[in-house]
Enzyme design. Structure first.
Site, PDB file in Angstrom:
ATOM      1  N   ARG A  17       0.813  -1.228   0.000  1.00 33.56           N
ATOM      2  CA  ARG A  17       0.000   0.000   0.000  1.00 33.56           C
ATOM      3  C   ARG A  17       0.845   1.277   0.000  1.00 33.56           C
ATOM      4  O   ARG A  17       0.340   2.372  -0.216  1.00 33.56           O
ATOM      5  CB  ARG A  17      -0.963  -0.002   1.205  1.00 33.56           C
ATOM      6  CG  ARG A  17      -2.197  -0.842   0.943  1.00 33.56           C
ATOM      7  CD  ARG A  17      -3.050  -0.997   2.179  1.00 33.56           C
ATOM      8  NE  ARG A  17      -2.448  -1.922   3.135  1.00 33.56           N
ATOM      9  CZ  ARG A  17      -2.887  -2.089   4.385  1.00 33.56           C
ATOM     10  NH1 ARG A  17      -3.886  -1.361   4.841  1.00 33.56           N
ATOM     11  NH2 ARG A  17      -2.300  -2.958   5.184  1.00 33.56           N
ATOM     12  N   GLN A  77      12.991 -14.887   6.049  1.00 35.15           N
ATOM     13  CA  GLN A  77      11.742 -15.611   5.825  1.00 35.15           C
ATOM     14  C   GLN A  77      11.428 -15.486   4.332  1.00 35.15           C
ATOM     15  O   GLN A  77      10.967 -14.450   3.879  1.00 35.15           O
ATOM     16  CB  GLN A  77      10.628 -14.983   6.682  1.00 35.15           C
ATOM     17  CG  GLN A  77       9.349 -15.782   6.685  1.00 35.15           C
ATOM     18  CD  GLN A  77       8.196 -15.023   7.358  1.00 35.15           C
ATOM     19  OE1 GLN A  77       8.199 -13.806   7.433  1.00 35.15           O
ATOM     20  NE2 GLN A  77       7.213 -15.763   7.826  1.00 35.15           N
ATOM     21  N   GLY A 106       8.186  -4.008  12.727  1.00 33.52           N
ATOM     22  CA  GLY A 106       9.160  -2.997  12.308  1.00 33.52           C
ATOM     23  C   GLY A 106       8.554  -1.705  11.801  1.00 33.52           C
ATOM     24  O   GLY A 106       9.278  -0.805  11.368  1.00 33.52           O
ATOM     25  N   GLY A 144      -6.650  -7.789  15.707  1.00 31.99           N
ATOM     26  CA  GLY A 144      -7.013  -8.977  16.468  1.00 31.99           C
ATOM     27  C   GLY A 144      -7.700  -8.543  17.760  1.00 31.99           C
ATOM     28  O   GLY A 144      -7.236  -7.643  18.449  1.00 31.99           O
ATOM     29  N   TYR A 391      37.099  26.490  -9.534  1.00 36.88           N
ATOM     30  CA  TYR A 391      37.004  25.377 -10.482  1.00 36.88           C
ATOM     31  C   TYR A 391      37.538  25.805 -11.838  1.00 36.88           C
ATOM     32  O   TYR A 391      37.071  26.782 -12.429  1.00 36.88           O
ATOM     33  CB  TYR A 391      35.518  24.988 -10.596  1.00 36.88           C
ATOM     34  CG  TYR A 391      35.232  23.750 -11.389  1.00 36.88           C
ATOM     35  CD1 TYR A 391      35.945  22.577 -11.180  1.00 36.88           C
ATOM     36  CD2 TYR A 391      34.217  23.735 -12.337  1.00 36.88           C
ATOM     37  CE1 TYR A 391      35.665  21.433 -11.895  1.00 36.88           C
ATOM     38  CE2 TYR A 391      33.915  22.590 -13.054  1.00 36.88           C
ATOM     39  CZ  TYR A 391      34.642  21.437 -12.833  1.00 36.88           C
ATOM     40  OH  TYR A 391      34.352  20.310 -13.547  1.00 36.88           O
TER      41      TYR A 391
HETATM   42  C1  UD1 Z   1      -1.199  -8.445  13.397  1.00 37.91           C
HETATM   43  C2  UD1 Z   1      -1.753  -9.338  14.495  1.00 37.91           C
HETATM   44  C3  UD1 Z   1      -3.030  -8.706  15.046  1.00 37.91           C
HETATM   45  C4  UD1 Z   1      -2.763  -7.314  15.512  1.00 37.91           C
HETATM   46  C5  UD1 Z   1      -2.095  -6.480  14.439  1.00 37.91           C
HETATM   47  C6  UD1 Z   1      -1.640  -5.169  14.985  1.00 37.91           C
HETATM   48  C7  UD1 Z   1      -1.183 -11.663  13.965  1.00 37.91           C
HETATM   49  C8  UD1 Z   1      -1.667 -12.927  13.388  1.00 37.91           C
HETATM   50  N1  UD1 Z   1      -2.035 -10.665  13.953  1.00 37.91           N
HETATM   51  O1  UD1 Z   1      -2.142  -8.432  12.338  1.00 37.91           O
HETATM   52  O2  UD1 Z   1      -3.532  -9.494  16.111  1.00 37.91           O
HETATM   53  O3  UD1 Z   1      -3.979  -6.702  15.918  1.00 37.91           O
HETATM   54  O4  UD1 Z   1      -0.933  -7.151  13.909  1.00 37.91           O
HETATM   55  O5  UD1 Z   1      -1.165  -4.338  13.964  1.00 37.91           O
HETATM   56  O6  UD1 Z   1      -0.057 -11.599  14.437  1.00 37.91           O
HETATM   57  N2  UD1 Z   1       5.190 -10.370   9.170  1.00 37.91           N
HETATM   58  C9  UD1 Z   1       6.320 -11.096   8.867  1.00 37.91           C
HETATM   59  N3  UD1 Z   1       6.169 -12.328   8.293  1.00 37.91           N
HETATM   60  C10 UD1 Z   1       4.949 -12.840   8.027  1.00 37.91           C
HETATM   61  C11 UD1 Z   1       3.809 -12.099   8.336  1.00 37.91           C
HETATM   62  C12 UD1 Z   1       3.962 -10.872   8.930  1.00 37.91           C
HETATM   63  O7  UD1 Z   1       7.442 -10.655   9.104  1.00 37.91           O
HETATM   64  O8  UD1 Z   1       4.906 -13.956   7.504  1.00 37.91           O
HETATM   65  C13 UD1 Z   1       5.363  -9.061   9.799  1.00 37.91           C
HETATM   66  C14 UD1 Z   1       4.813  -7.936   8.947  1.00 37.91           C
HETATM   67  O9  UD1 Z   1       5.831  -7.386   8.136  1.00 37.91           O
HETATM   68  C15 UD1 Z   1       4.354  -6.935   9.985  1.00 37.91           C
HETATM   69  C16 UD1 Z   1       3.975  -7.805  11.191  1.00 37.91           C
HETATM   70  O10 UD1 Z   1       4.614  -9.047  10.993  1.00 37.91           O
HETATM   71  O11 UD1 Z   1       5.409  -6.089  10.388  1.00 37.91           O
HETATM   72  C17 UD1 Z   1       2.476  -7.985  11.341  1.00 37.91           C
HETATM   73  O12 UD1 Z   1       1.988  -8.694  10.211  1.00 37.91           O
HETATM   74  P1  UD1 Z   1       0.644  -8.303   9.487  1.00 37.91           P
HETATM   75  O13 UD1 Z   1       0.416  -9.254   8.372  1.00 37.91           O
HETATM   76  O14 UD1 Z   1       0.629  -6.853   9.179  1.00 37.91           O
HETATM   77  O15 UD1 Z   1      -0.418  -8.628  10.607  1.00 37.91           O
HETATM   78  P2  UD1 Z   1      -1.806  -7.938  10.846  1.00 37.91           P
HETATM   79  O16 UD1 Z   1      -2.810  -8.545   9.958  1.00 37.91           O
HETATM   80  O17 UD1 Z   1      -1.660  -6.474  10.848  1.00 37.91           O
END
Ligand code: UD1
Ligand code: CA
Length: 472
Positions: A17, A77, A106, A144, A391
């Site tokens: 986004r 990952q 992050g 969540g 220069y």
């Molecule tokens: C997550 C939480 C949710 C919370 C929200 C807050 C989970 C399952 N859900 O949801 O409960 O309310 O954050 O913002 O944890 N990331 C990785 N590898 C992955 C997936 C994600 O490094 O495979 C990192 C993303 O870059 C991000 C963070 O983890 O920095 C959160 O992942 P994201 O997919 O944004 O989770 P949300 O759906 O926002």
């Protein structure tokens, strides 16, 4: 706080986004990347080890994190299969088996070290297997939800897409920042499934597993929810950037800095300001800029990585990697490029550009000049409209002007050239050869006034005739 603390920073996600060729967590506010802010908060905890999980655009994100925190371990990952999967990879890479594990994202740039510290302390004091930093918000959409039973104990964290209608109406939500007992986490992670709406391994499912095992689960609300907010697009980035700036500027005002217009004053995270500094509207202090007591900056200044001395006055100037001495005066409309060093009480005046220029104490370049690759001695005055011609089309050369010199208006100093202490140059001089100390340099021939009109017209002009008569 536990003596064994692992912090995992999740930064593998895509950030589509942002619509950017730059990775999401590298977008900046307050002079630092988003992940840079998170790492600064993490650093304050003095953890035993830090593991950053990178994936998307890891050729950008990985080196950035390693530059900011060389001691951090990078875990890759390859495919983003969910936060649970990411943490599993991180634990393996970090070699963590005991202690407390804190997981953060992050992209939450307003997060403060104290908040992480308080949360980890609450988690440890309550001896929880897993704890979540929660928040109570008006609009819980997308987060969540924290599901509690009648006793108020946390039962589960349910993601938006998996929540029932009733669960969606809950206003306590997960920040995504969690704390774990490492042994529990290592045991729980392989047991998490991906049978959910997103087909991902949710880290938050560890809560349900802890409850099944009869272990304590904590949810500790944070009052200052914005600290946990992430920026997913540039609108949110600007929103968080303004909020961060508001906080920084307010903190400096409480420390004794006068800010006439906080809304148009921008101060980066790494800037330092002394008490009784005054910032006038439209001032941006960027990078590692440091301003000493009683200096007045603005209106309309941009200073990046600059050092401003006590009581200096800087008006409508743009500066980068420049040093301005105590009591010195700069501006209006000056451009101080890298390597400019203005001595105490010196002056870089209106419409002046400087670069790699050491200008001594009390020396002045007051008007309409370019000073590049030069040393100007103490107390010297450079005439208006002077160009340091550094220069030759191929190479840059240096000019030295001694102390107490006075150079005339509209001079050109053709580098390399040296003008001695106490030397003087006439107006319009083109200095191509060294001027010994104390001598006067002039160049160009004597002035000739030539009559350029027809003879008859000149004769009929009484005024001109009289003037010419007077000359003869
Ligand atoms: C997550 C939480 C949710 C919370 C929200 C807050 C989970 C399952 N859900 O949801 O409960 O309310 O954050 O913002 O944890 N990331 C990785 N590898 C992955 C997936 C994600 O490094 O495979 C990192 C993303 O870059 C991000 C963070 O983890 O920095 C959160 O992942 P994201 O997919 O944004 O989770 P949300 O759906 O926002
Ligand atoms: Ca998110």
């Amino acid at each position: 706080m536990a003596t064994d603390l692992t912090v995992i920073v999740l930064a593998a996600g895509g950030g589509t986004r942002m619509r950017s060729k730059q990775a999401k967590v590298l977008h900046e506010i307050g002079g630092r990347s988003m992940v840079g802010h998170v790492l600064a908060a993490v650093q304050a905890l003095e953890p035993t080890r830090v593991v950053a999980v990178v994936g998307h655009q890891r050729d950008q994100v990985g080196p950035h994190i390693q530059a900011l925190m060389p001691e951090a371990t990078l875990a890759v990952q390859e495919e983003q299969k969910g936060t649970g999967h990411a943490v599993r990879i991180a634990l393996a890479a970090g070699g963590t088996t005991t202690g407390t594990v804190l997981v953060a994202a992050g992209d939450t740039p307003l997060l403060r070290g104290e908040s992480l510290r308080d949360f980890a302390a609450e988690h440890e004091a309550a001896q929880c297997a897993v704890s979540v930093l929660s928040g109570i918000v008006d609009d819980p959409f997308g987060y969540g939800r924290i599901v509690r039973n009648d006793e108020g104990d946390v039962e589960a964290i349910v993601e938006e897409k998996d929540a029932t209608h009733d669960q969606r109406s809950l206003h306590e939500i997960s920040s995504g920042i969690l704390a774990f007992d490492a042994e529990f986490l290592l045991d729980a992670l392989p047991r998490i499934g991906n049978d959910n709406a997103k087909g991902e391994y949710y880290l938050t499912d560890t809560v349900g597993l802890a409850r099944e095992a009869g272990l304590a689960v904590g949810a500790f609300p944070i009052d200052d929810w914005v600290q946990t907010e992430g920026a997913n697009d540039r609108v949110q980035l600007a929103h968080l950037g303004r909020e961060l700036n508001r906080r920084i500027v307010e903190a400096w005002m409480r420390d004794g800095v006068t800010v006439m217009d906080p809304a148009t004053t921008w101060v980066d995270s790494d800037v330092t300001l002394a008490p009784d500094v005054v910032l006038l509207p439209g001032t941006q202090l960027l990078g590692a800029t440091a301003v000493a007591e009683d200096a007045v900056i603005g209106p309309d200044c941009t200073l990046k990585d600059c050092e401003i001395g006590r009581g200096a006055r800087v008006v409508r100037a743009h500066g980068e990697l420049a040093v301005i001495g105590a009591g010195a005066n700069v501006g209006p409309f000056s451009y101080l490029r890298p390597g400019t060093v203005l001595g105490d009480g010196g002056k870089i005046g209106a419409f002046v550009e400087t670069k790699n220029a050491q200008i001594g104490a009390g020396a002045k370049v007051p008007h309409l000049s370019y000073v590049g690759d030069a040393d100007i001695g103490e107390g010297t005055n450079i005439g208006a409209g002077t160009i340091f011609a550094n220069y030759d089309g191929t190479h840059k050369h240096h000019t030295t002007v001694g102390r107490g010199a006075k150079t005339g208006a509209n001079n050109t100093f053709v580098a390399p050239v040296t003008i001695g202490d106490g030397a003087v140059t006439g107006g319009g001089t083109v200095v191509r050869r060294d001027v010994p100390p104390g001598q006067l340099a002039v160049s160009g021939g004597p002035q000739r006034n030539l009559d350029r009109r027809p003879a008859r017209a000149a004769e009929t002009s009484i005024g001109e005739a009289t003037e010419r008569g007077g000359e003869s």
